[in-house]
Design an enzyme around this catalytic site. Structure first.
Site, PDB file in Angstrom:
ATOM      1  N   GLU A  59     -11.110   0.129  -9.892  1.00 55.90           N
ATOM      2  CA  GLU A  59     -12.195  -0.232  -8.955  1.00 55.90           C
ATOM      3  C   GLU A  59     -13.461   0.540  -9.277  1.00 55.90           C
ATOM      4  O   GLU A  59     -13.422   1.740  -9.514  1.00 55.90           O
ATOM      5  CB  GLU A  59     -11.785   0.041  -7.495  1.00 55.90           C
ATOM      6  CG  GLU A  59     -12.946  -0.197  -6.510  1.00 55.90           C
ATOM      7  CD  GLU A  59     -12.524  -0.302  -5.040  1.00 55.90           C
ATOM      8  OE1 GLU A  59     -11.394  -0.760  -4.773  1.00 55.90           O
ATOM      9  OE2 GLU A  59     -13.336   0.071  -4.173  1.00 55.90           O
ATOM     10  N   SER A 105       0.857  -1.196   0.000  1.00 54.99           N
ATOM     11  CA  SER A 105       0.000   0.000   0.000  1.00 54.99           C
ATOM     12  C   SER A 105       0.889   1.240   0.000  1.00 54.99           C
ATOM     13  O   SER A 105       2.115   1.148   0.157  1.00 54.99           O
ATOM     14  CB  SER A 105      -0.873  -0.004   1.256  1.00 54.99           C
ATOM     15  OG  SER A 105      -0.025   0.150   2.399  1.00 54.99           O
ATOM     16  N   ASP A 155      -1.092  -1.525  -4.037  1.00 57.57           N
ATOM     17  CA  ASP A 155      -2.466  -1.663  -3.541  1.00 57.57           C
ATOM     18  C   ASP A 155      -3.057  -0.261  -3.314  1.00 57.57           C
ATOM     19  O   ASP A 155      -2.430   0.584  -2.664  1.00 57.57           O
ATOM     20  CB  ASP A 155      -2.395  -2.449  -2.212  1.00 57.57           C
ATOM     21  CG  ASP A 155      -3.745  -2.905  -1.712  1.00 57.57           C
ATOM     22  OD1 ASP A 155      -4.671  -3.058  -2.533  1.00 57.57           O
ATOM     23  OD2 ASP A 155      -3.875  -3.142  -0.489  1.00 57.57           O
ATOM     24  N   HIS A 156      -4.245  -0.016  -3.855  1.00 57.90           N
ATOM     25  CA  HIS A 156      -4.978   1.243  -3.638  1.00 57.90           C
ATOM     26  C   HIS A 156      -4.163   2.509  -3.935  1.00 57.90           C
ATOM     27  O   HIS A 156      -4.044   3.396  -3.062  1.00 57.90           O
ATOM     28  CB  HIS A 156      -5.521   1.330  -2.206  1.00 57.90           C
ATOM     29  CG  HIS A 156      -6.605   0.334  -1.926  1.00 57.90           C
ATOM     30  ND1 HIS A 156      -7.887   0.462  -2.394  1.00 57.90           N
ATOM     31  CD2 HIS A 156      -6.581  -0.845  -1.243  1.00 57.90           C
ATOM     32  CE1 HIS A 156      -8.610  -0.580  -2.008  1.00 57.90           C
ATOM     33  NE2 HIS A 156      -7.838  -1.399  -1.312  1.00 57.90           N
ATOM     34  N   THR A 196      -5.568  -8.397   6.625  1.00 55.41           N
ATOM     35  CA  THR A 196      -5.953  -8.517   8.041  1.00 55.41           C
ATOM     36  C   THR A 196      -5.573  -9.868   8.653  1.00 55.41           C
ATOM     37  O   THR A 196      -5.063  -9.928   9.782  1.00 55.41           O
ATOM     38  CB  THR A 196      -7.479  -8.276   8.173  1.00 55.41           C
ATOM     39  OG1 THR A 196      -7.748  -6.929   7.774  1.00 55.41           O
ATOM     40  CG2 THR A 196      -7.964  -8.494   9.587  1.00 55.41           C
ATOM     41  N   GLY A 245     -10.854  -7.006   0.629  1.00 56.21           N
ATOM     42  CA  GLY A 245     -11.470  -7.306   1.923  1.00 56.21           C
ATOM     43  C   GLY A 245     -11.773  -8.789   2.073  1.00 56.21           C
ATOM     44  O   GLY A 245     -12.829  -9.176   2.567  1.00 56.21           O
TER      45      GLY A 245
END
Ligand code: G3H
Ligand code: 13P
Ligand code: ZN
Length: 339
Positions: free
Chosen positions: A142, A50, A83-84, A266, A221
């Protein structure tokens, strides 16, 4: 082999009907855990960083750690993915550094919080696709926004992907992979109870895949938040609230319906934290970082090896030769000329 294009990894996964885990990293131990799991299970893999990870590692440490990974595990196809990415400049700096794939997350504005308009999303994503494909690099976009806010990222609002917008977005931007919002969210607290078909809209994935069969779908997620990992963290002094993640069988259903990239962060955090807390609680006299980082690395490796088997990527590391980014660039140019 050198870092490979994520597009090639996902094309191969589509041919083989499996999914590829994209695991977030911030340090050496996490990279080692993923590479060891990949070797143990003979899996191709996506390692993703990220913006926060890039700033934590100052980019240069991350880059050289990844060079060590490809040098030490030459039999494993590995893509390095941003990422993102929050704006084109972030994606461009990652490509210039050597990332073989980037996510331009134009579903949110550059602050990473405010939901963006469709037109804004198309414009920034198109800009990144032009820069990336001219260098053989893959782009993920996205449409729709996930719920959940993790370390300041995300709007907290859920906007499920509208299939018509998804189709239009892919046609206008030319992205290789599309992240879709269908009920998952980032972080440990995704659902108030075990999710059912009412919460995870699998029919949305099915419809988007039917209408975009050549676009690789991405599930963000996707941590399962295993109860035993939450229990271990809490047993040794943690204070996590009851949490539910995405059941592995739902991810496998997604893979049957065109999901090729599965984002997990996570669960790794839980595995690492649980292992470190256990050492601290049981052996408070220890103070050599290796005494707790080694079990943390082992716990993360075990988790990831499980996921690699669950997603079906295990056993596929030796299926193909890596294409160079130059070959990928030629492929994109040829496809554009044929239109
Ligand atoms: O989607 C977010 C990932 O879990 C990365 O999180 O921004 O805290 O590194 P981070
Ligand atoms: P989790 O928080 O479920 O691990 O999701 C990570 C993710 O989507 C990173 O982009
Ligand atoms: Zn995400």
């Amino acid at each position: 082999m050198p870092l490979v294009s994520m597009r090639q990894l996902l094309d191969e996964a589509a041919l083989g009907g499996y999914g590829v885990g994209a695991f977030n990293v911030n340090n050496m131990e996490q990279i080692q855990a993923i590479m060891e799991a990949a070797r143990e299970t003979a899996s191709p893999v996506i390692i993703q960083a990220s913006r926060g990870a890039r700033s934590y590692t100052n980019d240069r440490f991350l880059w050289h750690l990844m060079q060590a990974a490809v040098e030490l595990y030459p039999e494993i196809p590995v893509a390095l993915h941003l990422d993102h990415g929050n704006e084109p400049a972030t994606c461009i700096s990652a490509i210039d550094l050597g990332f073989t794939s980037v996510m331009m997350d134009g579903s949110l504005e550059a602050d990473g919080k405010t939901p963006a308009s469709f037109e804004y999303n198309v414009a920034v994503t198109k800009e990144v696709v032009a820069y990336a494909h001219a260098r053989g690099v893959t782009v993920e976009g996205e449409i729709g926004t996930l719920g959940g806010i993790e370390d300041g990222h995300g709007s907290g609002e859920v906007h499920l992907t509208d299939p018509d917008e998804g189709v239009e977005f892919v046609h206008q931007t030319g992205v290789d992979a599309l992240a879709v919002a269908f009920g998952t969210s980032h972080g440990a607290y995704k659902f108030a109870q075990e999710p059912t078909g009412e919460v995870l809209k699998m029919d949305l994935i099915e419809e988007i895949h039917r209408r975009l069969p050549d676009t690789h779908l991405v599930m963000h997620g996707s941590s399962s938040v295993p109860p035993e990992l939450v229990a271990q963290v809490n047993q040794y002094g943690g204070a996590l609230k009851p949490a539910w993640g995405v059941p592995v069988k739902e991810i496998q259903l997604g893979i049957q319906n065109g999901v090729r990239k599965i984002n997990v962060d996570t669960d790794s955090r839980l595995a690492v934290t649980g292992a470190i807390r256990k050492v601290f609680a049981e052996s408070p006299e220890k103070f050599d970082p290796r005494d707790y980082l080694k079990p943390a690395r082992t716990a993360m490796q075990e988790l990831i090896a499980h996921r690699m088997r669950d997603f079906g990527q295990a056993g596929h590391a030796g299926d193909y030769e890596a294409l160079s980014l130059e070959e990928m660039r030629e492929g994109y140019a040829a496809a554009a000329a044929a239109v």
